[in-house]
Scaffold this active site. Structure first.
Site, short mmCIF file in Angstrom:
data_model
loop_
_atom_site.label_atom_id
_atom_site.label_comp_id
_atom_site.label_asym_id
_atom_site.label_seq_id
_atom_site.Cartn_x
_atom_site.Cartn_y
_atom_site.Cartn_z
N THR A 37 4.97 15.83 24.53
CA THR A 37 6.31 16.38 24.85
C THR A 37 6.08 17.75 25.50
OG1 THR A 37 6.52 17.20 22.57
CG2 THR A 37 7.60 15.12 23.10
N LYS A 49 -0.39 14.44 19.35
CA LYS A 49 0.49 15.28 20.14
C LYS A 49 1.16 16.26 19.17
CE LYS A 49 4.42 15.47 20.64
NZ LYS A 49 5.72 16.02 20.03
N THR A 100 7.48 18.13 16.10
CA THR A 100 6.95 16.82 15.76
C THR A 100 5.46 16.72 16.06
OG1 THR A 100 8.96 15.53 15.91
CG2 THR A 100 6.94 14.39 16.44
N GLU A 148 3.77 26.51 21.49
CA GLU A 148 4.48 26.76 22.75
C GLU A 148 4.28 28.21 23.22
OE1 GLU A 148 8.12 25.27 21.32
OE2 GLU A 148 7.64 23.20 21.84
N ASN A 190 11.90 26.58 24.51
CA ASN A 190 12.90 26.10 23.56
C ASN A 190 14.32 26.48 23.90
OD1 ASN A 190 11.48 24.56 21.46
ND2 ASN A 190 10.25 26.42 21.42
N SER A 246 17.69 21.24 28.99
CA SER A 246 18.38 21.44 30.27
C SER A 246 17.43 21.41 31.46
CB SER A 246 19.18 22.74 30.24
OG SER A 246 18.54 23.69 29.43
#
Lengths: 410, 410
Positions: A160, A187, A198, A282, A405, A410
């Site tokens: 992702t 992942k 996740t 991230e 995030n 979007s």
């Protein structure tokens, strides 16, 4: 055992990882579930039946695929494979989501000429939206036709927000005629706030063994690795780790030594994946090991280690490369575990910044500021109260996290 | 009562707030404790003795000034004032930090010709560094000479990362001849991760009343306001709220009606300060009320409300203005409280996005996306299980937070 075997010598060096164990094949396609043209649907199959054991999320709101697999795994242990999609978690989708799992799996089983309940399912991505079933169905012919004894793009298809794929395999020789392999792919990123990111992992092996042994080994290894980067009882709605053991190598784990070797190999692989996941947080640039020792007991050490690891102020301290140790003290205090300020020692690797609750020296602080420029280091907090200890891997927080995030959908 | 009195009509409109109640004076100087030339040392005094009650942090690692005041307040209740510095929290400083409090206070009492134990102390700023005592001592002459019946720069002097000062006062008329005032000033920001952000508040009043009543009122009000923005048992090392009641108005709270009126006025002021603190969250643009209702009991509602409010993914969702409600569902699941997905309703103000665990419609989602552009709104999560309810104020997270906390000391 832990120290005797250097598994790094046995690491597979090619891109054939989860299909390295005999009898496994994989495939992946761009089904259009994720935005853009990216791989988002993967299939992992064993040519014959394979034993499966799995560890699932402790989040009370389990996603539909988790509920589906959990239920199926209480009924049987032998399967043929798993279908995995990214881009949509099929979580928060209620009965419709569960029925979608049934339909998606049944349709695939039919296309593969397999009996019912041969295939499992896993999903990751946005929560609260129904799976686009037709995109699955339309993709099946291509997905099946591309199956081969190669990972293909399976590791890509499960990503992702991951910046890179995470896959490691080992080939282990027990004696002259007995060799087996383990392949593991995962992942997961977004570990800044690990309670919601996740994590999926798929581990294959062609070794044979006792079912209870595989089950217990996976459970123990997950607790030593993936659960050290995810707050206990605080996982995402979809977290799942699957182990597929199909026995196709014709090698069986007989002795205690062989069993331990397998368990340590599994630990080695899952630890590598867990650290990769933290490092891929991230926007993260660092992976730091937080060790709490000298706690009243292990339970308190764990609470303290997670509190420090999840503190936004500690994470920004790591990112800012400034040993603002007061934030660590404050996090310990906030955790409500037993601790006395005047007993606390804090070390960054071998450099002791706090001794008996007191700052040591400017010279050491400067050394630590240099040390903190590294990608990996350890922070040890010794509470000097008891024998409890625990460690957790954490990462820094940076601007990229906000970008990812704030605009995820979007 | 709550609905009868519109306190906004009684709000003080000038900058004389904590010195609005009779007999209080204040002062502030630039002592050089904070970097740059900023006000960082403030003094609040009552011309005669004043009753003091306070609520302190639940963090186990209490800062030296908190330990100092807590101890003194168990011994006596009448004081003359408080000295407050920003730029240094005097936390994680052990016995030296405590002794520094004694010395700083003693020196000031001497300069003011006051008996021992007349003055309290509060600090906020960087943790783990000793207070620069000499900067206090050198500043005392100017600090004392500038004392006047005006707030002066006291509200400025207590700020750390605050973007604006927070001060509100009320003048209340009980009957023709009986009027009293309350003034309240606070500092606090960094509410992104509320567990570490220091919050200080100083409330003055010239009304007289029963000591136990003041104590109970402050405790109740803090629980309804400042504790709704700070995780319970999870506060910073320095959080403190002080109430000074000197009785100089010669008005005494006699009847139950008058006592309630005071309590509601205190609630009104502290709520305004609490919302200001959330809104001033480092880089925050929004202040959102998270309401959990229909929980099994109030305790579970509170756990759920804080879990949602502290979820980084919910905070980035608020910042991103995108109703990614699955993150709310996941946070509820992670909180481990009793909840059934098929019972959950989620509303953004009056718009219902989730009904019985199911997404309602694209039309409503679009309305909510518009709503989320506002600075203030409510998210209600109805678990439909019981009668437990709780609310918490939270804010979004943005890039400014990273800038402020990544470089706080440098």
């Amino acid at each position: 055992m832990k120290k005797i075997v250097d598994f790094s010598k046995f690491l597979l060096s090619n891109s054939k990882i989860i299909t390295a164990p005999k009898g496994f094949c994989a495939s992946a396609v761009k089904a259009g579930i994720k935005r853009g043209t990216l791989f988002d649907l993967g299939l992992l199959l064993s040519k014959n039946e394979t034993f499966v054991t799995a560890v699932f999320t402790k989040n009370k709101m389990m996603a539909a695929p988790v509920l589906f697999c959990k239920q199926l795994l209480t009924e049987k242990t032998m399967f043929r494979g798993i279908i995995v999609n990214s881009g949509n978690a099929n979580a928060g989708t209620g009965k419709t989501g569960f029925d979608d799992c049934i339909e998606i799996v049944k349709n695939l089983e039919h296309k593969l000429n397999l009996p019912e309940h041969s295939i499992l399912i896993a999903s990751t991505g946005v929560i609260g939206q129904y799976l686009p079933k037709n995109k699955f169905f339309q993709s099946y012919p291509l997905l099946i036709s591309q199956l081969s004894e190669d990972d293909n793009n399976f590791p890509e298809a499960i990503k992702t927000t991951d910046r890179y794929t995470k896959a490691y395999g080992l080939k282990i020789q027990l004696d002259n005629n007995r060799t087996f392999s383990i392949g593991a792919v995962a992942k997961g990123a977004g570990m800044i706030c690990p309670n919601m990111a996740t994590m999926l992992a798929f581990i294959t092996t062609d070794v044979g063994g006792d079912k209870q042994f595989f089950k217990a080994s996976l459970s123990w290894v997950v607790n030593q690795t993936f659960n050290r980067i995810t707050v206990d009882g605080d996982m995402s709605t979809n977290d799942s780790v699957f182990l597929f053991a199909n026995g196709e190598s014709q090698v069986f784990l007989n002795t205690q030594y062989e069993k331990n070797l397998f368990k340590m190999a599994l630990l080695y692989l899952c630890k590598k994946l867990a650290i990769d996941i933290v490092s891929d947080g991230e926007g993260a640039k660092k992976c730091v090991k937080i060790i709490v020792k000298g706690a009243k007991n292990n339970r308190e050490a764990k609470i303290g280690a997670f509190k420090i690891s999840n503190s936004m102020l500690v994470k920004t301290m790591i990112g800012g490369e400034d040993p603002n140790w007061g934030r660590i003290i404050a996090a310990i205090g906030a955790s409500q575990i037993n601790a006395k300020e005047e007993n606390i020692n804090i070390l960054f690797n071998e450099f002791q910044l706090v001794k008996n609750g007191m700052y040591t020296s400017q010279t050491i602080e400067e050394k630590i500021a240099d040390l903190m420029k590294m990608k990996n280091y350890e922070i040890t907090i010794d509470l000097n109260l008891g024998k409890g200890s625990y460690f957790v891997y954490t990462c820094d927080i940076g601007h990229t996290y906000i970008d990812i995030n704030g605009g995820y959908r979007s």
